[in-house]
Design a protein around this motif. Sequence first.
Motif, PDB file in Angstrom:
ATOM      1  N   ILE A   6       0.869  -1.185   0.000  1.00  0.00           N
ATOM      2  CA  ILE A   6       0.000   0.000   0.000  1.00  0.00           C
ATOM      3  C   ILE A   6       0.902   1.230   0.000  1.00  0.00           C
ATOM      4  O   ILE A   6       1.691   1.440   0.936  1.00  0.00           O
ATOM      5  N   ASN A  10       8.340   6.180  -3.459  1.00  0.00           N
ATOM      6  CA  ASN A  10       9.763   5.817  -3.530  1.00  0.00           C
ATOM      7  C   ASN A  10      10.018   4.397  -3.025  1.00  0.00           C
ATOM      8  O   ASN A  10      10.552   3.546  -3.747  1.00  0.00           O
ATOM      9  N   PHE A  31      -1.848  -0.962  -4.085  1.00  0.00           N
ATOM     10  CA  PHE A  31      -2.780   0.175  -4.183  1.00  0.00           C
ATOM     11  C   PHE A  31      -2.032   1.457  -3.861  1.00  0.00           C
ATOM     12  O   PHE A  31      -1.213   1.500  -2.941  1.00  0.00           O
ATOM     13  N   ASN A  32      -2.290   2.492  -4.664  1.00  0.00           N
ATOM     14  CA  ASN A  32      -1.781   3.825  -4.359  1.00  0.00           C
ATOM     15  C   ASN A  32      -2.937   4.818  -4.441  1.00  0.00           C
ATOM     16  O   ASN A  32      -3.788   4.714  -5.320  1.00  0.00           O
ATOM     17  N   SER A  34      -2.976   7.982  -5.371  1.00  0.00           N
ATOM     18  CA  SER A  34      -3.052   8.587  -6.707  1.00  0.00           C
ATOM     19  C   SER A  34      -2.805   7.468  -7.725  1.00  0.00           C
ATOM     20  O   SER A  34      -1.698   6.925  -7.787  1.00  0.00           O
ATOM     21  N   LYS A  68       3.586   7.911   3.850  1.00  0.00           N
ATOM     22  CA  LYS A  68       4.254   8.877   4.734  1.00  0.00           C
ATOM     23  C   LYS A  68       3.556   8.902   6.097  1.00  0.00           C
ATOM     24  O   LYS A  68       2.340   8.663   6.175  1.00  0.00           O
ATOM     25  N   PRO A  69       4.303   9.226   7.153  1.00  0.00           N
ATOM     26  CA  PRO A  69       3.680   9.229   8.487  1.00  0.00           C
ATOM     27  C   PRO A  69       2.423  10.107   8.575  1.00  0.00           C
ATOM     28  O   PRO A  69       1.445   9.746   9.242  1.00  0.00           O
ATOM     29  N   GLN A  78      -9.018   3.545   6.511  1.00  0.00           N
ATOM     30  CA  GLN A  78      -9.394   2.770   5.322  1.00  0.00           C
ATOM     31  C   GLN A  78      -9.297   1.257   5.537  1.00  0.00           C
ATOM     32  O   GLN A  78     -10.007   0.506   4.870  1.00  0.00           O
ATOM     33  N   MET A  93       6.903   2.804   7.731  1.00  0.00           N
ATOM     34  CA  MET A  93       6.574   4.197   8.065  1.00  0.00           C
ATOM     35  C   MET A  93       7.414   4.746   9.215  1.00  0.00           C
ATOM     36  O   MET A  93       7.430   4.194  10.316  1.00  0.00           O
ATOM     37  N   MET A 114      12.980  -0.349   8.516  1.00  0.00           N
ATOM     38  CA  MET A 114      13.526   0.914   8.012  1.00  0.00           C
ATOM     39  C   MET A 114      14.485   0.556   6.869  1.00  0.00           C
ATOM     40  O   MET A 114      15.648   0.238   7.092  1.00  0.00           O
ATOM     41  N   ILE A 117      17.541   3.413   0.318  1.00  0.00           N
ATOM     42  CA  ILE A 117      17.384   3.548  -1.121  1.00  0.00           C
ATOM     43  C   ILE A 117      18.303   2.646  -1.977  1.00  0.00           C
ATOM     44  O   ILE A 117      17.905   2.247  -3.077  1.00  0.00           O
ATOM     45  N   GLY A 168      18.574   4.861   7.186  1.00  0.00           N
ATOM     46  CA  GLY A 168      17.387   5.280   6.416  1.00  0.00           C
ATOM     47  C   GLY A 168      17.663   6.571   5.668  1.00  0.00           C
ATOM     48  O   GLY A 168      17.555   6.658   4.439  1.00  0.00           O
TER      49      GLY A 168
END
Length: 269
Positions: A6, A10, A31-32, A34, A68-69, A78, A93, A114, A117, A168
């Motif tokens: 979900i 990034n 699922f995103n 946007s 994001k937090p 949801q 998160m 955590m 990249i 992180g």
Amino acid sequence: MKIGVIGVGNIGSILVERFLETKPELKLYIFNRSPQKMEPYKELDGIVCCGNAAEVCEKAEIIFFAVKPQDVSALFEQVRVVEFNEKIIVSTMTGISIKVIMEELGTDRVVRIMPNIPGMIGKGVTGICFSPAISKEKRDLVIELLEAIGSTVEVNEKDFAAVTALSGSGPAFVFVIVEALIDIGLKMGLSYDKARELILHTISGSVELLKEKGNHPGEFRHLVTSPSGTTIEGIYSLEREGLRGTIMKTILDTYNRARKINEDIEKSL
Ligand SMILES: NC(=O)C1=CN([C@@H]2O[C@H](COP(=O)(O)OP(=O)(O)OC[C@H]3O[C@@H](n4cnc5c(N)ncnc54)[C@H](O)[C@@H]3O)[C@@H](O)[C@H]2O)C=CC1
Ligand SMILES: O=C(O)[C@@H]1CCC=N1
């Protein structure tokens, strides 16, 4: 195995892409908020773009929460309808504790991670912590899944802010240092390509040396430093300018920010 993700920003997209590349046997449900972020995955085999976050949780057995937090309250709303039972939630998160997720969603199976990249090329390192109800078998399963993005280091949850600061956020600091080194290479007249190559090899070679030999970094630093030579001139400058203090303060500020995000979220829920 059925895996949910979900939030495919990034970190979520790194997870999805690495799972697709390295673990084609997985069935992915994503699922995103946007929907355009799901576009690249629409036609791919082994992946289902869901209509909402609850659908991901209904269909998958292990569900990654990668929002994001500040979006966590909406996400909890949801997915509150879902019966999690044996399902495992894996949260990326920042600042959201295992306890908060367990209480909000009425489950006792939560993993906090955590990642970082370099996971994009399978060379990340992920701090990980499990809620007590998760069996050894399931812990191993989650660790194996995360091999898609690199290695894992198990830590106590109280140390998550430190992990956030060091590994992180850490790559961002490394990239800033690399940029500065390239820039000074340019200033001294090297081309961008030559400076970049010299610096990347210097950094990766030094890291490999430390990993292979296991010495304290100071021992190798000493080997490079000749009496009245060039290195000691640079080291003297670096110490006068307070580089060590700057680096330590940077990490401590990042750590304090991670703790503050956690404090603010806990107050707001
Ligand atoms: N970027 C990084 O290097 C790292 C990030 N993290 C943490 O991972 C989490 C995600 O970070 P990023 O991927 O950088 O953020 P991001 O903003 O790139 O991605 C989050 C995605 O979640 C989507 N989203 C928000 N609410 C949603 C909802 N209710 N349902 C579905 N999708 C929703 C957003 O549209 C966005 O695409 C954050 O909590 C961050 O602190 C952790 C380690 C490293
Ligand atoms: O900047 C952030 O909040 C996240 C956490 C670690 C890396 N990025």
